[in-house]
Design a protein around this motif. Structure first.
Motif, PDB file in Angstrom:
ATOM      1  N   LYS A 195      -3.964  -7.579  -6.199  1.00 23.07           N
ATOM      2  CA  LYS A 195      -3.844  -6.127  -6.287  1.00 23.07           C
ATOM      3  C   LYS A 195      -3.720  -5.752  -7.757  1.00 23.07           C
ATOM      4  O   LYS A 195      -3.015  -6.428  -8.488  1.00 23.07           O
ATOM      5  CB  LYS A 195      -2.596  -5.643  -5.524  1.00 23.07           C
ATOM      6  CG  LYS A 195      -2.597  -5.890  -4.039  1.00 23.07           C
ATOM      7  CD  LYS A 195      -1.279  -5.435  -3.379  1.00 23.07           C
ATOM      8  CE  LYS A 195      -0.112  -6.310  -3.813  1.00 23.07           C
ATOM      9  NZ  LYS A 195       1.151  -5.959  -3.114  1.00 23.07           N
TER      10      LYS A 195
ATOM     11  N   ALA B 143      -4.582   1.046  -3.669  1.00 23.90           N
ATOM     12  CA  ALA B 143      -4.916   1.637  -2.370  1.00 23.90           C
ATOM     13  C   ALA B 143      -5.636   2.971  -2.533  1.00 23.90           C
ATOM     14  O   ALA B 143      -6.654   3.232  -1.884  1.00 23.90           O
ATOM     15  CB  ALA B 143      -3.643   1.823  -1.551  1.00 23.90           C
ATOM     16  N   ASN B 144      -5.102   3.820  -3.404  1.00 22.92           N
ATOM     17  CA  ASN B 144      -5.681   5.153  -3.589  1.00 22.92           C
ATOM     18  C   ASN B 144      -7.134   5.086  -4.057  1.00 22.92           C
ATOM     19  O   ASN B 144      -7.968   5.904  -3.648  1.00 22.92           O
ATOM     20  CB  ASN B 144      -4.860   5.955  -4.594  1.00 22.92           C
ATOM     21  CG  ASN B 144      -3.486   6.342  -4.063  1.00 22.92           C
ATOM     22  OD1 ASN B 144      -3.182   6.101  -2.902  1.00 22.92           O
ATOM     23  ND2 ASN B 144      -2.653   6.919  -4.908  1.00 22.92           N
TER      24      ASN B 144
ATOM     25  N   THR C 191      -4.404   6.076   2.102  1.00 20.74           N
ATOM     26  CA  THR C 191      -3.180   6.848   1.881  1.00 20.74           C
ATOM     27  C   THR C 191      -2.049   5.889   1.501  1.00 20.74           C
ATOM     28  O   THR C 191      -1.946   4.793   2.038  1.00 20.74           O
ATOM     29  CB  THR C 191      -2.792   7.611   3.158  1.00 20.74           C
ATOM     30  OG1 THR C 191      -3.846   8.517   3.475  1.00 20.74           O
ATOM     31  CG2 THR C 191      -1.495   8.390   2.963  1.00 20.74           C
ATOM     32  N   SER C 192      -1.199   6.314   0.566  1.00 16.91           N
ATOM     33  CA  SER C 192      -0.133   5.421   0.120  1.00 16.91           C
ATOM     34  C   SER C 192       1.203   6.147   0.063  1.00 16.91           C
ATOM     35  O   SER C 192       1.268   7.365  -0.127  1.00 16.91           O
ATOM     36  CB  SER C 192      -0.463   4.840  -1.261  1.00 16.91           C
ATOM     37  OG  SER C 192      -0.535   5.877  -2.225  1.00 16.91           O
TER      38      SER C 192
ATOM     39  N   GLN D  81       1.605  12.517  -5.281  1.00 15.00           N
ATOM     40  CA  GLN D  81       1.846  11.213  -4.681  1.00 15.00           C
ATOM     41  C   GLN D  81       3.066  11.261  -3.761  1.00 15.00           C
ATOM     42  O   GLN D  81       4.143  11.694  -4.157  1.00 15.00           O
ATOM     43  CB  GLN D  81       2.078  10.155  -5.777  1.00 15.00           C
ATOM     44  CG  GLN D  81       2.473   8.787  -5.250  1.00 15.00           C
ATOM     45  CD  GLN D  81       1.389   8.161  -4.387  1.00 15.00           C
ATOM     46  OE1 GLN D  81       0.226   8.127  -4.763  1.00 15.00           O
ATOM     47  NE2 GLN D  81       1.768   7.676  -3.216  1.00 15.00           N
TER      48      GLN D  81
ATOM     49  N   TYR E 265       4.677   5.583  -2.117  1.00 15.67           N
ATOM     50  CA  TYR E 265       5.247   4.851  -3.244  1.00 15.67           C
ATOM     51  C   TYR E 265       6.742   4.698  -3.059  1.00 15.67           C
ATOM     52  O   TYR E 265       7.471   5.679  -2.963  1.00 15.67           O
ATOM     53  CB  TYR E 265       4.942   5.614  -4.542  1.00 15.67           C
ATOM     54  CG  TYR E 265       5.492   4.977  -5.800  1.00 15.67           C
ATOM     55  CD1 TYR E 265       5.385   3.608  -6.017  1.00 15.67           C
ATOM     56  CD2 TYR E 265       6.095   5.757  -6.784  1.00 15.67           C
ATOM     57  CE1 TYR E 265       5.874   3.038  -7.176  1.00 15.67           C
ATOM     58  CE2 TYR E 265       6.588   5.198  -7.942  1.00 15.67           C
ATOM     59  CZ  TYR E 265       6.475   3.826  -8.129  1.00 15.67           C
ATOM     60  OH  TYR E 265       6.969   3.259  -9.279  1.00 15.67           O
TER      61      TYR E 265
ATOM     62  N   ASP F 192      -0.025  -1.510  -6.074  1.00 16.11           N
ATOM     63  CA  ASP F 192      -0.032  -1.068  -4.677  1.00 16.11           C
ATOM     64  C   ASP F 192      -0.650   0.313  -4.499  1.00 16.11           C
ATOM     65  O   ASP F 192      -1.525   0.502  -3.642  1.00 16.11           O
ATOM     66  CB  ASP F 192       1.398  -1.046  -4.126  1.00 16.11           C
ATOM     67  CG  ASP F 192       2.063  -2.412  -4.184  1.00 16.11           C
ATOM     68  OD1 ASP F 192       1.413  -3.389  -3.782  1.00 16.11           O
ATOM     69  OD2 ASP F 192       3.216  -2.492  -4.626  1.00 16.11           O
ATOM     70  N   ILE F 193      -0.171   1.253  -5.284  1.00 15.18           N
ATOM     71  CA  ILE F 193      -0.531   2.651  -5.045  1.00 15.18           C
ATOM     72  C   ILE F 193      -1.916   2.982  -5.582  1.00 15.18           C
ATOM     73  O   ILE F 193      -2.786   3.449  -4.839  1.00 15.18           O
ATOM     74  CB  ILE F 193       0.546   3.583  -5.643  1.00 15.18           C
ATOM     75  CG1 ILE F 193       1.921   3.245  -5.061  1.00 15.18           C
ATOM     76  CG2 ILE F 193       0.180   5.040  -5.384  1.00 15.18           C
ATOM     77  CD1 ILE F 193       1.996   3.162  -3.558  1.00 15.18           C
TER      78      ILE F 193
ATOM     79  N   ILE G 122      -2.255   2.926   5.916  1.00 14.66           N
ATOM     80  CA  ILE G 122      -1.311   3.358   4.884  1.00 14.66           C
ATOM     81  C   ILE G 122      -0.867   2.119   4.114  1.00 14.66           C
ATOM     82  O   ILE G 122      -0.671   1.057   4.701  1.00 14.66           O
ATOM     83  CB  ILE G 122      -0.057   4.018   5.499  1.00 14.66           C
ATOM     84  CG1 ILE G 122      -0.438   5.251   6.325  1.00 14.66           C
ATOM     85  CG2 ILE G 122       0.955   4.411   4.419  1.00 14.66           C
ATOM     86  CD1 ILE G 122       0.722   5.786   7.152  1.00 14.66           C
ATOM     87  N   MET G 123      -0.713   2.263   2.799  1.00 14.16           N
ATOM     88  CA  MET G 123      -0.156   1.201   1.965  1.00 14.16           C
ATOM     89  C   MET G 123       1.198   1.653   1.441  1.00 14.16           C
ATOM     90  O   MET G 123       1.338   2.779   0.950  1.00 14.16           O
ATOM     91  CB  MET G 123      -1.094   0.891   0.790  1.00 14.16           C
ATOM     92  CG  MET G 123      -0.571  -0.183  -0.153  1.00 14.16           C
ATOM     93  SD  MET G 123      -0.608  -1.832   0.610  1.00 14.16           S
ATOM     94  CE  MET G 123       0.625  -2.699  -0.374  1.00 14.16           C
TER      95      MET G 123
END
Length: 229
Positions: free
Chosen positions: A161, A195-196, A201-202, A216, A204, A191-192, A182-183
């Motif tokens: 990642k 994914a984005n 959708t994430s 966010q 945080y 991570d964010i 969703i992450m």
């Protein structure tokens, strides 16, 4: 605000569910005692933590190897502290750390409550940049392994990642889509944004008090995630 039409939730592991800082500190205390490293533990941790964070950034961006990370973060810490230690002991401490890290299994407060709340209605999965040999042990020993259907590590995929390939691989393994997933993770970069950038959708998990865009979704404790699901 509720997130609609989501069926799959992908979690990061370290710093998100598994309390890496606490477990890591306990591991160092154990291996320092067993190897007779006569150094102030608090001084070591204060210097080591930012160095380890930077080495993981370099590892994530393929600027250092797994072996360079494991040796370099210790060597640089001892050098900065002016503590004389030979390479043989550094390598032993590095191996002992990996061996014993999964012996300590503190989870963040609310982990079981959150997973128990989500499990009946979602498929839960893990995407982690951690090493294969320890991540499975961490999850098994902390008794969260059975909550997750798909567990993907960066070593398994060959990329880390935020590389889109690891997210695409995880989606494929879980039979999930960008739109129904969703992450959730603590690293804004890995991570964010990872994914984005793929359209996932994430949420945080802001344990670092980072400045992130107002758009966010973020929480500062795990149970707040329930608000959105």
């Amino acid at each position: 605000m509720k997130l609609k039409d989501k069926k799959h939730i992908f979690f990061d592991l370290d710093h998100t569910l598994w309390d890496f800082e606490k477990n890591s500190a306990l591991t160092f205390q154990h291996i320092f005692n067993s190897n007779k490293v006569n150094l102030s533990f608090n001084d070591f941790i204060n210097v080591y933590s930012p160095i380890n964070f930077e080495y993981w950034r370099l590892y994530r961006t393929n600027q250092v190897s797994k072996e360079e990370l494991r040796y370099g973060r210790l060597k640089k810490t001892f050098d900065k502290l002016g503590y004389t230690i030979n390479d043989t002991l550094i390598y032993k401490l590095s191996n002992d750390y990996i061996e014993h890290l999964s012996s300590f299994n503190h989870l963040f407060e609310g982990t079981f409550e959150l997973l128990n709340y989500l499990k009946p209605n979602y498929k839960l999965h893990i995407i982690t940049n951690g090493f294969n040999e320890v991540q499975q042990k961490k999850m098994h020993n902390s008794k969260i392994n059975d909550y997750f259907d798909v567990i993907v590590t960066s070593e398994m995929v060959g990329v880390k990642k935020p590389d889109p390939k690891i997210f695409e691989y995880a989606l494929e393994q879980a039979n999930a889509t960008v739109n129904n997933s969703i992450m959730i993770g603590d690293s804004y970069e890995a991570d964010i944004l990872g994914a984005n950038n793929l359209g996932i959708t994430s949420i945080y998990y802001d344990v670092h008090n980072d400045n992130v865009p107002d758009t966010q979704i973020k929480v500062d404790n795990l149970l707040s995630i329930i608000t959105f699901l």
